[in-house]
Every structure is written in structure tokens, then in C-alpha cells.
Design an enzyme around this catalytic site. Structure first.
Site, PDB file in Angstrom:
ATOM      1  N   GLN A 153      54.670  62.169   3.597  1.00  0.00           N
ATOM      2  CA  GLN A 153      54.275  63.121   2.560  1.00  0.00           C
ATOM      3  C   GLN A 153      54.361  62.816   1.155  1.00  0.00           C
ATOM      4  O   GLN A 153      55.188  63.214   0.731  1.00  0.00           O
ATOM      5  CB  GLN A 153      55.039  64.477   3.117  1.00  0.00           C
ATOM      6  CG  GLN A 153      54.667  65.908   2.345  1.00  0.00           C
ATOM      7  CD  GLN A 153      55.409  66.905   2.587  1.00  0.00           C
ATOM      8  OE1 GLN A 153      55.690  67.650   1.921  1.00  0.00           O
ATOM      9  NE2 GLN A 153      55.713  67.151   3.869  1.00  0.00           N
ATOM     10  N   TRP A 190      57.713  76.080   0.743  1.00  0.00           N
ATOM     11  CA  TRP A 190      58.555  75.820  -0.674  1.00  0.00           C
ATOM     12  C   TRP A 190      58.552  77.137  -1.376  1.00  0.00           C
ATOM     13  O   TRP A 190      59.702  77.307  -1.643  1.00  0.00           O
ATOM     14  CB  TRP A 190      57.577  74.590  -1.643  1.00  0.00           C
ATOM     15  CG  TRP A 190      58.479  74.488  -2.674  1.00  0.00           C
ATOM     16  CD1 TRP A 190      59.610  74.537  -2.914  1.00  0.00           C
ATOM     17  CD2 TRP A 190      57.716  73.896  -3.910  1.00  0.00           C
ATOM     18  NE1 TRP A 190      60.197  73.973  -4.196  1.00  0.00           N
ATOM     19  CE2 TRP A 190      59.000  73.845  -4.947  1.00  0.00           C
ATOM     20  CE3 TRP A 190      56.688  73.628  -4.312  1.00  0.00           C
ATOM     21  CZ2 TRP A 190      58.803  73.322  -6.155  1.00  0.00           C
ATOM     22  CZ3 TRP A 190      56.582  73.280  -5.714  1.00  0.00           C
ATOM     23  CH2 TRP A 190      57.619  73.063  -6.357  1.00  0.00           C
ATOM     24  N   HIS A 207      63.177  63.915   3.375  1.00  0.00           N
ATOM     25  CA  HIS A 207      62.742  64.414   2.324  1.00  0.00           C
ATOM     26  C   HIS A 207      62.340  63.466   1.096  1.00  0.00           C
ATOM     27  O   HIS A 207      61.181  63.515   0.393  1.00  0.00           O
ATOM     28  CB  HIS A 207      63.509  65.663   1.941  1.00  0.00           C
ATOM     29  CG  HIS A 207      62.758  66.765   1.155  1.00  0.00           C
ATOM     30  ND1 HIS A 207      62.979  67.850   1.338  1.00  0.00           N
ATOM     31  CD2 HIS A 207      61.525  66.622   0.525  1.00  0.00           C
ATOM     32  CE1 HIS A 207      62.002  68.680   0.501  1.00  0.00           C
ATOM     33  NE2 HIS A 207      61.337  67.793   0.105  1.00  0.00           N
ATOM     34  N   SER A 239      58.876  61.473   3.474  1.00  0.00           N
ATOM     35  CA  SER A 239      58.282  61.924   2.194  1.00  0.00           C
ATOM     36  C   SER A 239      58.785  61.408   1.240  1.00  0.00           C
ATOM     37  O   SER A 239      59.814  60.907   0.958  1.00  0.00           O
ATOM     38  CB  SER A 239      58.594  63.471   2.228  1.00  0.00           C
ATOM     39  OG  SER A 239      57.928  64.253   1.081  1.00  0.00           O
ATOM     40  N   ASN A 240      57.699  60.875   0.155  1.00  0.00           N
ATOM     41  CA  ASN A 240      57.980  60.500  -1.343  1.00  0.00           C
ATOM     42  C   ASN A 240      58.711  59.176  -1.131  1.00  0.00           C
ATOM     43  O   ASN A 240      59.416  58.821  -2.006  1.00  0.00           O
ATOM     44  CB  ASN A 240      59.205  61.401  -2.031  1.00  0.00           C
ATOM     45  CG  ASN A 240      58.469  62.941  -2.202  1.00  0.00           C
ATOM     46  OD1 ASN A 240      57.408  63.219  -2.826  1.00  0.00           O
ATOM     47  ND2 ASN A 240      59.263  63.818  -1.745  1.00  0.00           N
ATOM     48  N   TYR A 266      63.975  74.417   0.674  1.00  0.00           N
ATOM     49  CA  TYR A 266      63.333  75.361   0.127  1.00  0.00           C
ATOM     50  C   TYR A 266      63.944  76.755   0.089  1.00  0.00           C
ATOM     51  O   TYR A 266      64.688  77.006   0.938  1.00  0.00           O
ATOM     52  CB  TYR A 266      61.937  75.393   1.029  1.00  0.00           C
ATOM     53  CG  TYR A 266      61.080  74.174   0.974  1.00  0.00           C
ATOM     54  CD1 TYR A 266      61.464  73.318   0.097  1.00  0.00           C
ATOM     55  CD2 TYR A 266      60.209  74.068   1.617  1.00  0.00           C
ATOM     56  CE1 TYR A 266      60.705  72.128  -0.274  1.00  0.00           C
ATOM     57  CE2 TYR A 266      59.100  73.099   1.768  1.00  0.00           C
ATOM     58  CZ  TYR A 266      59.523  71.921   0.718  1.00  0.00           C
ATOM     59  OH  TYR A 266      58.685  70.665   0.554  1.00  0.00           O
ATOM     60  N   GLY A 294      50.293  72.241  -7.837  1.00  0.00           N
ATOM     61  CA  GLY A 294      51.448  72.838  -7.877  1.00  0.00           C
ATOM     62  C   GLY A 294      51.502  74.016  -8.925  1.00  0.00           C
ATOM     63  O   GLY A 294      52.240  74.545  -9.690  1.00  0.00           O
ATOM     64  N   ARG A 352      44.185  83.855  -0.005  1.00  0.00           N
ATOM     65  CA  ARG A 352      43.975  82.484  -0.770  1.00  0.00           C
ATOM     66  C   ARG A 352      43.858  81.571   0.410  1.00  0.00           C
ATOM     67  O   ARG A 352      43.456  80.479   0.443  1.00  0.00           O
ATOM     68  CB  ARG A 352      45.021  82.187  -1.515  1.00  0.00           C
ATOM     69  CG  ARG A 352      44.363  82.794  -2.997  1.00  0.00           C
ATOM     70  CD  ARG A 352      45.529  82.384  -4.191  1.00  0.00           C
ATOM     71  NE  ARG A 352      44.840  82.676  -5.192  1.00  0.00           N
ATOM     72  CZ  ARG A 352      45.371  83.010  -6.630  1.00  0.00           C
ATOM     73  NH1 ARG A 352      46.802  82.447  -6.593  1.00  0.00           N
ATOM     74  NH2 ARG A 352      44.978  83.293  -7.616  1.00  0.00           N
TER      75      ARG A 352
HETATM   76  N1  LIG Z   1      57.900  66.688   0.100  1.00  0.00           N
HETATM   77  C1  LIG Z   1      58.008  67.164  -1.040  1.00  0.00           C
HETATM   78  O1  LIG Z   1      58.884  66.687  -1.881  1.00  0.00           O
HETATM   79  C2  LIG Z   1      57.245  68.551  -1.650  1.00  0.00           C
HETATM   80  C3  LIG Z   1      57.291  68.994  -2.890  1.00  0.00           C
HETATM   81  C4  LIG Z   1      56.695  70.047  -3.172  1.00  0.00           C
HETATM   82  C5  LIG Z   1      55.960  70.719  -2.166  1.00  0.00           C
HETATM   83  N2  LIG Z   1      55.803  70.193  -1.038  1.00  0.00           N
HETATM   84  C6  LIG Z   1      55.128  70.935  -0.010  1.00  0.00           C
HETATM   85  O2  LIG Z   1      53.833  71.336  -0.435  1.00  0.00           O
HETATM   86  C7  LIG Z   1      53.748  72.649  -0.266  1.00  0.00           C
HETATM   87  C8  LIG Z   1      52.760  72.907  -1.356  1.00  0.00           C
HETATM   88  O3  LIG Z   1      53.070  72.954  -2.770  1.00  0.00           O
HETATM   89  P1  LIG Z   1      52.880  73.758  -3.718  1.00  0.00           P
HETATM   90  O4  LIG Z   1      53.174  75.127  -3.487  1.00  0.00           O
HETATM   91  O5  LIG Z   1      53.331  73.218  -5.126  1.00  0.00           O
HETATM   92  O6  LIG Z   1      51.388  73.599  -3.639  1.00  0.00           O
HETATM   93  P2  LIG Z   1      49.954  74.202  -4.533  1.00  0.00           P
HETATM   94  O7  LIG Z   1      48.961  74.674  -3.192  1.00  0.00           O
HETATM   95  O8  LIG Z   1      49.315  72.973  -5.272  1.00  0.00           O
HETATM   96  O9  LIG Z   1      50.250  75.158  -5.610  1.00  0.00           O
HETATM   97  C9  LIG Z   1      50.747  76.468  -5.088  1.00  0.00           C
HETATM   98  C10 LIG Z   1      50.828  77.440  -6.319  1.00  0.00           C
HETATM   99  O10 LIG Z   1      49.686  77.552  -7.103  1.00  0.00           O
HETATM  100  C11 LIG Z   1      49.014  78.866  -7.208  1.00  0.00           C
HETATM  101  N3  LIG Z   1      47.660  79.236  -7.397  1.00  0.00           N
HETATM  102  C12 LIG Z   1      47.065  79.555  -8.309  1.00  0.00           C
HETATM  103  N4  LIG Z   1      45.782  79.804  -8.196  1.00  0.00           N
HETATM  104  C13 LIG Z   1      45.564  79.655  -6.911  1.00  0.00           C
HETATM  105  C14 LIG Z   1      44.307  79.485  -6.037  1.00  0.00           C
HETATM  106  N5  LIG Z   1      43.292  79.956  -6.520  1.00  0.00           N
HETATM  107  N6  LIG Z   1      44.603  79.407  -4.590  1.00  0.00           N
HETATM  108  C15 LIG Z   1      45.887  78.807  -4.054  1.00  0.00           C
HETATM  109  N7  LIG Z   1      46.984  78.796  -5.079  1.00  0.00           N
HETATM  110  C16 LIG Z   1      46.668  78.941  -6.303  1.00  0.00           C
HETATM  111  C17 LIG Z   1      49.882  79.625  -6.159  1.00  0.00           C
HETATM  112  O11 LIG Z   1      50.084  80.979  -6.590  1.00  0.00           O
HETATM  113  P3  LIG Z   1      50.121  82.217  -5.480  1.00  0.00           P
HETATM  114  O12 LIG Z   1      51.037  82.166  -4.419  1.00  0.00           O
HETATM  115  O13 LIG Z   1      49.910  83.338  -6.105  1.00  0.00           O
HETATM  116  O14 LIG Z   1      48.654  81.951  -4.703  1.00  0.00           O
HETATM  117  C18 LIG Z   1      51.124  78.536  -6.084  1.00  0.00           C
HETATM  118  O15 LIG Z   1      52.077  79.258  -7.123  1.00  0.00           O
HETATM  119  C19 LIG Z   1      54.945  73.263  -0.257  1.00  0.00           C
HETATM  120  O16 LIG Z   1      54.827  74.419   0.065  1.00  0.00           O
HETATM  121  C20 LIG Z   1      55.803  72.432   0.386  1.00  0.00           C
HETATM  122  O17 LIG Z   1      55.507  72.499   1.923  1.00  0.00           O
HETATM  123  C21 LIG Z   1      56.616  69.151  -0.546  1.00  0.00           C
END
Ligand SMILES: NC(=O)c1ccc[n+]([C@@H]2O[C@H](COP(=O)([O-])OP(=O)(O)OC[C@H]3O[C@@H](n4cnc5c(N)ncnc54)[C@H](OP(=O)(O)O)[C@@H]3O)[C@@H](O)[C@H]2O)c1
Length: 291
Positions: free
Chosen positions: A176, A16, A119, A149-150, A47, A210, A261
Site C-alpha cells: 500500500q 483514516w 503500516h 505499506s510504505n 486511525y 489527501g 462522493r
Molecule cells: N498506509 C498509509 O500510510 C496511509 C496513509 C494515508 C491514508 N491511507 C489510506 O488511504 C485512505 C484515503 O486517504 P485520504 O483520505 O488522504 O484520501 P483522498 O481520497 O486522497 O482524500 C480525501 C480527502 O479529500 C477530500 N475531498 C475534497 N474533494 C473531494 C471530492 N470531490 N471527492 C472526494 N474527496 C474529496 C475529502 O473530503 P470529504 O470527506 O469532505 O469528501 C477528504 O478530506 C485512508 O482512509 C487510508 O485508508 C493510508
């Protein structure tokens, strides 16, 4: 459990936030995820979209990674999604899904993806029509398996039923939902019960809220830190362990764009939360006292 579910690692990497990386950074992220066994790479056509432009950019960048290092393709379970259409905003009509899937494959530079996910629900397309379009994608060899998903559990069941009618033996292999300490609806709304009943793969999006994991003044982060102190690990590790602990065995999709990470996430696989730890976190995320 489907062949696809049995062939993926316990944690996965999501794209994402992937668009905008340099090619070198993108290659490093994908390589790191695969090296630690996070074999499912989750992306979507939407994305990279910022509200006005960028549709397809995350897939394009992943396609450039695969072009630069073709050997990576065989090491990953490649998953993408379609069905969100800017300005509409949801479209699962057969014509649109066929086009969306073909466009995804072109951007990724592959003949097929291993998992194609719808999605967000388009409630205006009848399940029978959606099923027909999905069967067509399978028959043409463009997608290896199907997921959603969703969706609500009843939307899942309706599409599952329509697929089986259209092609006996064909079923959805994954769902998902958003799932984390902050957002635990799937344990109450029937999503994970259905996964357990049917053996469906659960992919948990935004497992670290997130990014809420980074907030200083969040009571959930305070609870995660408290539990982490008891186990000698940090708050993000506990947040992942919370997701991994559910019997539906949800696979957290990591969103970090930092190689270190991705590597650190593997520590969560060795954390065994006590029942009382899990419910303490669950309660902090709901913000309500458990009865
Ligand atoms: N199906 C859907 O509708 C839907 C919606 C949203 C997401 N998704 C999927 O879920 C995936 C993950 O979503 P997300 O990015 O919101 O997930 P997340 O892992 O909950 O959040 C990631 C965010 O947290 C930050 N973060 C802060 N501290 C962290 C730490 N210690 N370790 C790791 N991350 C940290 C990351 O920053 P840094 O990059 O600086 O580490 C990044 O901005 C997406 O890439 C996508 O594939 C699906």
C-alpha cells in the site's frame, strides 16, 4: 493474483478520517461503499489518533458498525494495519505485533481480519523475526492474508523471502504505497514493477492527493479539470481514472466521508484516458517537463 485480490472491488474505502462520525453516518458510509462494490474496507489501529489520544478509535467505530449490522462483515474484505506505535514510532517486534493484532481484532469485534498490513517500516526488527510473528498470526487464524505499506521494493523482497523461509508457500499479497497524480513515485521507484512481476495487489492511498483535489490554486487540479473537460467528467473522477489506468491495476482507497462522493467515484471506472492525457497529468504532478 491471490484469492484476496481477485475478490475485491476496483476501488476501496479507507477509514483514516472515519473516527468522529456518528454511528449512523459511519453505517451509511460503509453501506454505501459495499453497495457500489467497493468491498475492501481499509483501516488501521492508529486511525483516529490526533497526536495525543484517539488511538484505535476508527477501528472501534467500525466495530460498532459491524455490531449494529453483523451482515456487513460477510460483504467486506476487512483490512487493518499495525506497527505504528505513538512515541516510538515504529515497532514490528514479534511481541508488539502479536499484541497490536489482538487489540485490533478486539476493537473491531471480529475473530479475524482478511488482510493484516504492516503500516510503516520498522527497520530495527530483522525480517526473520517479523516473518515469525506474521506466521504465528496466520497459524492462530487471526489474519487471512498479509500485506505491507510504505515499504521499498527491497524491504518487500526481504520480508517476502523471510516469510517463504519460515513457511513455504506463504507470501505477502498486497502493498500500500501513496499513489496519485500528485505523488507518482511508485511508477518510478520499482513498487509497481514489483507488483506486476509478483502479482501483488497494489492499494493506492490518498488517490485524491489527501484533499488537494479541493484546492483552487493547484496546477494539478487545473490539469485534471482540463483533461476532465475533454471526457465530460470532473477533476476528482479524472484523478481516480489516472490511478486506475496503471497496468499494475492499483485499487484507489477513497478517503471521503461523504456518501454521495463514494457513489460518484464509480464513474471513474468508465473513463478511458488517452495515453497523452495520462502523461499530461503525470507531468503536471511531477512539476517537471518530461524529457
Ligand atoms: N498506509 C498509509 O500510510 C496511509 C496513509 C494515508 C491514508 N491511507 C489510506 O488511504 C485512505 C484515503 O486517504 P485520504 O483520505 O488522504 O484520501 P483522498 O481520497 O486522497 O482524500 C480525501 C480527502 O479529500 C477530500 N475531498 C475534497 N474533494 C473531494 C471530492 N470531490 N471527492 C472526494 N474527496 C474529496 C475529502 O473530503 P470529504 O470527506 O469532505 O469528501 C477528504 O478530506 C485512508 O482512509 C487510508 O485508508 C493510508
Amino acid at each position: 493474483m491471490s484469492d484476496l485480490a481477485s475478490g475485491i472491488g476496483p476501488i476501496s474505502f479507507g477509514c483514516w478520517r472515519f473516527a468522529g462520525n456518528t454511528l449512523a453516518a459511519a453505517e451509511a458510509l460503509i453501506s454505501a461503499a459495499l453497495e457500489v462494490g467497493f468491498s475492501l474496507i481499509d483501516t488501521a489501529d492508529i486511525y483516529g489518533f490526533n497526536g495525543t489520544s484517539g488511538f484505535g478509535e476508527a477501528e472501534e467505530l467500525l466495530g460498532r458498525v459491524l455490531a449494529a449490522q453483523p451482515g456487513l462483515r460477510d460483504q467486506m474484505v476487512l483490512a487493518t494495519k499495525g506497527g505504528i506505535r505513538p512515541g516510538v514510532p515504529y515497532d514490528w517486534s514479534p511481541e508488539y505485533l502479536r499484541q497490536a493484532c489482538e487489540d485490533s481484532l478486539r476493537r473491531l469485534g471480529v475473530d479475524a481480519v482478511d488482510l493484516y498490513q504492516l503500516h510503516r517500516p520498522d527497520v530495527l526488527t530483522p525480517p526473520e523475526a517479523v516473518a515469525e510473528a506474521l506466521v504465528d498470526l496466520i497459524d492462530r487464524g487471526l489474519v487471512g492474508a498479509l500485506g505491507v505499506s510504505n515499504v521499498t521494493p527491497s524491504q518487500f523482497s526481504l520480508l517476502q523471502h523471510a516469510l517463504a523461509e519460515c513457511r513455504p508457500g506463504l507470501s505477502l499479497v498486497s502493498t500500500q504505497p501513496e499513489f496519485s497524480v500528485w505523488h507518482s513515485d511508485p511508477v518510478r521507484d520499482g513498487t509497481f514493477d514489483q507488483c506486476l512481476e509478483l502479482g501483488t495487489l497494489a492499494l493506492a492511498w490518498s488517490p485524491l492527493g489527501g484533499g488537494r483535489i479541493g484546492a483552487d490554486d493547484d496546477p494539478v487540479v487545473a490539469a485534471l479539470t482540463r483533461v476532465g473537460e475533454r471526457h465530460g467528467v470532473d477533476a476528482p473522477t479524472v484523478a481516480l481514472a489516472f490511478v486506475l489506468a496503471h497496468p499494475a491495476r492499483p485499487v484507489p482507497i477513497l478517503g471521503t466521508q461523504r456518501v454521495e462522493r463514494i457513489r460518484a467515484a464509480a464513474v471513474a471506472l468508465d473513463v478511458r484516458l488517452e495515453r497523452s492525457d495520462w502523461y499530461e497529468l503525470y507531468q503536471s504532478g511531477t512539476g517537471k517537463r518530461l524529457p
